[in-house]
Design a protein around this motif. Structure first.
Motif, PDB file in Angstrom:
ATOM      1  N   VAL A 188      -5.618   9.391  -3.901  1.00 13.66           N
ATOM      2  CA  VAL A 188      -4.631   9.280  -2.830  1.00 13.66           C
ATOM      3  C   VAL A 188      -3.728   8.081  -3.091  1.00 13.66           C
ATOM      4  O   VAL A 188      -4.186   7.028  -3.519  1.00 13.66           O
ATOM      5  CB  VAL A 188      -5.351   9.119  -1.468  1.00 13.66           C
ATOM      6  N   LYS A 189      -2.435   8.266  -2.804  1.00 11.46           N
ATOM      7  CA  LYS A 189      -1.495   7.178  -3.073  1.00 11.46           C
ATOM      8  C   LYS A 189      -1.146   6.442  -1.787  1.00 11.46           C
ATOM      9  O   LYS A 189      -0.968   7.061  -0.747  1.00 11.46           O
ATOM     10  CB  LYS A 189      -0.223   7.741  -3.712  1.00 11.46           C
ATOM     11  N   ARG A 190      -1.052   5.162  -1.927  1.00  5.63           N
ATOM     12  CA  ARG A 190      -0.735   4.318  -0.773  1.00  5.63           C
ATOM     13  C   ARG A 190       0.146   3.185  -1.263  1.00  5.63           C
ATOM     14  O   ARG A 190      -0.036   2.679  -2.362  1.00  5.63           O
ATOM     15  CB  ARG A 190      -2.037   3.769  -0.183  1.00  5.63           C
ATOM     16  N   THR A 191       1.101   2.801  -0.412  1.00  4.00           N
ATOM     17  CA  THR A 191       2.095   1.820  -0.865  1.00  4.00           C
ATOM     18  C   THR A 191       1.544   0.400  -0.816  1.00  4.00           C
ATOM     19  O   THR A 191       0.896   0.015   0.156  1.00  4.00           O
ATOM     20  CB  THR A 191       3.343   1.911   0.023  1.00  4.00           C
TER      21      THR A 191
ATOM     22  N   PRO B 246       3.870   3.122  -4.638  1.00  5.09           N
ATOM     23  CA  PRO B 246       2.585   3.773  -4.359  1.00  5.09           C
ATOM     24  C   PRO B 246       1.563   3.487  -5.460  1.00  5.09           C
ATOM     25  O   PRO B 246       1.881   3.501  -6.643  1.00  5.09           O
ATOM     26  CB  PRO B 246       2.941   5.253  -4.280  1.00  5.09           C
TER      27      PRO B 246
ATOM     28  N   GLU C 296      -8.618   1.220   1.577  1.00  2.00           N
ATOM     29  CA  GLU C 296      -8.097   2.540   1.225  1.00  2.00           C
ATOM     30  C   GLU C 296      -7.664   2.617  -0.236  1.00  2.00           C
ATOM     31  O   GLU C 296      -7.499   3.712  -0.781  1.00  2.00           O
ATOM     32  CB  GLU C 296      -6.906   2.903   2.118  1.00  2.00           C
ATOM     33  N   PHE C 297      -7.450   1.487  -0.865  1.00  2.00           N
ATOM     34  CA  PHE C 297      -7.054   1.509  -2.273  1.00  2.00           C
ATOM     35  C   PHE C 297      -8.248   1.738  -3.207  1.00  2.00           C
ATOM     36  O   PHE C 297      -8.098   1.843  -4.396  1.00  2.00           O
ATOM     37  CB  PHE C 297      -6.340   0.207  -2.655  1.00  2.00           C
TER      38      PHE C 297
ATOM     39  N   ASP D 245      -0.092  -3.165   2.567  1.00  2.00           N
ATOM     40  CA  ASP D 245      -1.537  -3.050   2.744  1.00  2.00           C
ATOM     41  C   ASP D 245      -2.304  -3.632   1.566  1.00  2.00           C
ATOM     42  O   ASP D 245      -3.520  -3.739   1.605  1.00  2.00           O
ATOM     43  CB  ASP D 245      -1.925  -1.580   2.894  1.00  2.00           C
TER      44      ASP D 245
ATOM     45  N   LYS E 154      -2.222   4.548  -6.895  1.00  2.00           N
ATOM     46  CA  LYS E 154      -3.155   5.664  -6.816  1.00  2.00           C
ATOM     47  C   LYS E 154      -4.587   5.156  -6.750  1.00  2.00           C
ATOM     48  O   LYS E 154      -5.039   4.402  -7.620  1.00  2.00           O
ATOM     49  CB  LYS E 154      -2.982   6.592  -8.024  1.00  2.00           C
ATOM     50  N   ASN E 155      -5.301   5.564  -5.700  1.00  2.00           N
ATOM     51  CA  ASN E 155      -6.714   5.239  -5.573  1.00  2.00           C
ATOM     52  C   ASN E 155      -7.451   5.917  -6.735  1.00  2.00           C
ATOM     53  O   ASN E 155      -7.334   7.125  -6.935  1.00  2.00           O
ATOM     54  CB  ASN E 155      -7.221   5.763  -4.222  1.00  2.00           C
TER      55      ASN E 155
END
Lengths: 389, 225
Positions: free
Chosen positions: A114-117, A106, A157-158, A194, A108-109
């Motif tokens: 917000v965390k995204r993989t 993940p 989104e990142f 992503d 972190k933005n």
């Protein structure tokens, strides 16, 4: 002249009948257009999937690649011992070997937290295994502790990483570990990840504390100039442990592609969507041709009475089908080009409009219309000249 | 004079088994080249059925029907198609192709033979339309023409191929008295010029005087010749 007339006359009549009723023609074209766009999009997504699946290996620079036999694809690798890679150095044709570490983590933005993989690549910053200029120029920075490069083509989104870097906001967390983004590169997203981040092998171990330096995900082998990759591949197969898969560059691309096409159900889903587009279009065109024949029944019966053969009307129906295919395909193609651009800008996935795809879709639409014609010609039997009196 | 249509002992019935409905009984009739024959009779007398058999549009099985020296009894479709190409048809409704102009409609007859060039087809069709008095309506579509004009276009369509026989079924049914009479006299004049045989089914007594001979059918039997 005779051969020409054989198709020209019924085709001309078909054309005149088509353009006579404009509103019906527009409806018919819309039907074909719809099927056309549907098929274009399904094939586009499928090809884009394959292209993006191979976006990481495409950027790798090497002659041979090692993976564990149990690895289904690069994004879910099974580790093997680094020593296995080193054994390849025993082959006299091998010049250099480099490990590649892969992991999903993940990110972190920086703005929204917000965390995204995304996918993290770890490599030896002294090696040249990525064919990306931005990476080559930033390799010295990557030698520093806790530095990473961020893929500019990652999904939005990142966060707007480029603007953030310009504003000196370059600290974030990957896998709950604080890192500095020291630069950007361009690779592209895939269905598996992503976004992408590249870092040094040492930093990779810091981000993934449970990973060990000696357990690698991939091995990249560079050969001496002039050495045959195929031959060395065969030699290494007998020299290395049997659980190692050895690929040439092309084989690696194919392996990745096949995974998405066959192992993952995604290839099937898009194939299914394509067929559904075909069927929906078929039904629409069939309906149009069918009602067209029904509406012209009296006219056809009259022509039959005058001495026109049954086959003339079959040619007429197929000519109509052909015209509908062409007339629907042209706007369908143009609309699809627009949608491809939209998809590229909105989804950050490569959607190239290749000539081969254009031909494939046209053949698809044509076969659809011909099939509809085949189904519709049974209706011609209703045109009985004896009923005309 | 040569015999163009020669019918002997023709029997025809619809349906089969217990539901058999005889329509034509023992019809014998021969028509010479250039003759104009009217068939009249009340509805249900079988006159239209007779016309469709002569036109090769309906298959009969008993008796003998020779049209232009071809036997139609138990004949194959290609034989009938060949004969049909030498027959001009005029229907109760004009049955013109809605999407084509008058000129294109008339040309449809000539496209079948495919022995002429596009220009020749146009010229001959235009000539024929001028002959029926529609020289100023060549590019009109059926939707823009009156009933009488439409029937005249269909007469032109029937005649342009220089057929040996014209078969007409109630050509005046959808026309008023004057345009009906005009259409039929026009047909007669043009047919006489080219020695074309006409077999015309009608129960319009106003046009009986154009015929060389009137045949009256009643319940499938010829009443008087």
């Amino acid at each position: 002249m005779n051969k020409l007339a054989w198709f020209y006359f019924p085709a001309r009549l078909a054309w005149r009948q088509l353009i006579f009723d404009r509103s019906k023609l527009v409806a018919a074209i819309c039907g074909v257009l719809f099927a056309c766009v549907l098929v274009f999009m399904q094939l586009g997504f499928k090809d884009s999937l394959y292209a993006s699946a191979a976006s990481a290996p495409v950027k790798l620079s090497g002659d041979l690649f090692l993976m564990h036999k149990q690895s289904e694809a690069m994004w879910r690798p099974v580790q093997f011992k680094r020593s296995e890679l080193m054994r390849a150095l025993g082959n006299p044709a091998v010049a250099e070997v480099y490990p590649l570490y892969l992991g999903l983590a993940p990110f972190k933005n920086i703005q929204t937290q917000v965390k995204r993989t995304l996918m993290v690549y770890g490599f030896d910053p002294d090696s040249q295994i990525f064919n990306i200029d931005e990476i080559k120029s930033k390799q010295i920075d990557l030698r520093l502790k806790d530095t990473v490069l961020f893929d500019e083509y990652s999904r939005p989104e990142f966060g707007p990483v480029r603007q953030l870097l310009e504003a000196d906001q370059n600290v974030t967390e990957i896998n709950d570990y604080k890192v500095n983004i020291v630069g950007l590169f361009r690779m592209g997203v895939s269905f598996a990840a992503d976004g992408n981040v590249i870092t040094s092998d040492l930093n990779f171990m810091r981000i993934f504390p449970r990973r060990h330096h000696s357990d690698i995900d991939m091995g990249v082998i560079k050969l001496h100039p002039g050495a045959s990759a195929k031959q060395v591949e065969a030699e290494l197969k007998s020299q290395l442990n049997e659980f190692i898969n050895i690929f040439t560059y092309e084989e690696l691309l194919k392996y990745e592609k096949d995974y998405w096409a066959n192992t993952a159900p995604i290839g099937f889903i898009f194939g299914f969507g394509t067929v559904m587009g075909w069927v929906v279009g078929l039904v629409i065109v069939y309906q149009i041709l069918f009602t067209d024949i029904a509406n012209h029944r009296n006219e056809f019966a009259t022509l039959k009475a005058m001495g026109y053969e049954h086959s003339y009307f079959i040619r007429l129906v197929f000519a109509s089908a052909f015209f509908l295919a062409v007339l629907g395909f042209i706007p369908g193609y143009l609309l699809s080009v627009g949608l491809y651009h939209l998809a590229e800008s909105q989804m950050y996935m490569p959607m190239p409009m290749l000539l081969s795809k254009i031909i494939t879709v046209f053949m698809f639409i044509l076969s659809m219309c011909v099939m509809a014609g085949l189904l519709a010609i049974r209706k011609l039997k209703d045109a009985n000249p004896a009923d005309m009196f | 004079m040569s015999t163009v249509i020669d019918v002997e002992h023709l029997d025809f019935s619809f349906g089969s088994g217990a539901l058999t409905q005889p329509v034509l009984k023992d019809i014998t009739l021969s028509i010479q080249k250039g003759e104009i024959v009217l068939i009249t009779g009340p509805s249900g007398s079988g006159k239209t059925t007779f016309l469709t058999i002569i036109g090769g549009l309906r298959q009969a099985f008993h008796g003998s029907v020779r049209v232009l020296d071809q036997q139609f009894i138990n004949s194959s479709e290609p034989v009938k198609v060949k004969v049909r190409q030498q027959i001009g048809y005029i229907f109760q409704q004009h049955n013109l192709l809605k999407s084509l102009t008058a000129l294109q409609n008339v040309s449809m007859t000539l496209e079948m033979g495919n022995t002429l060039t596009e220009q020749q087809r146009r010229d001959r069709s235009a000539e024929m339309l001028i002959a029926v008095g529609l020289g100023d309506r060549l590019e009109y579509k059926p939707g823009q023409l009156s009933g009488g004009q439409l029937q005249r276009v269909s007469i032109a369509r029937a005649l342009v191929g220089q057929p040996k026989i014209i078969l007409a079924d109630e050509p005046t049914a959808s026309l008023d008295k004057q345009s009906g009479y005009e259409a039929v006299s026009l047909l007669k004049r043009l047919a006489k010029e080219s020695q074309t045989t006409i077999l015309l089914v009608t129960h319009d007594y106003r046009i009986l005087d154009i015929a060389d001979r009137v045949v009256e059918l009643e319940d499938g039997v010829i009443k008087k010749v």
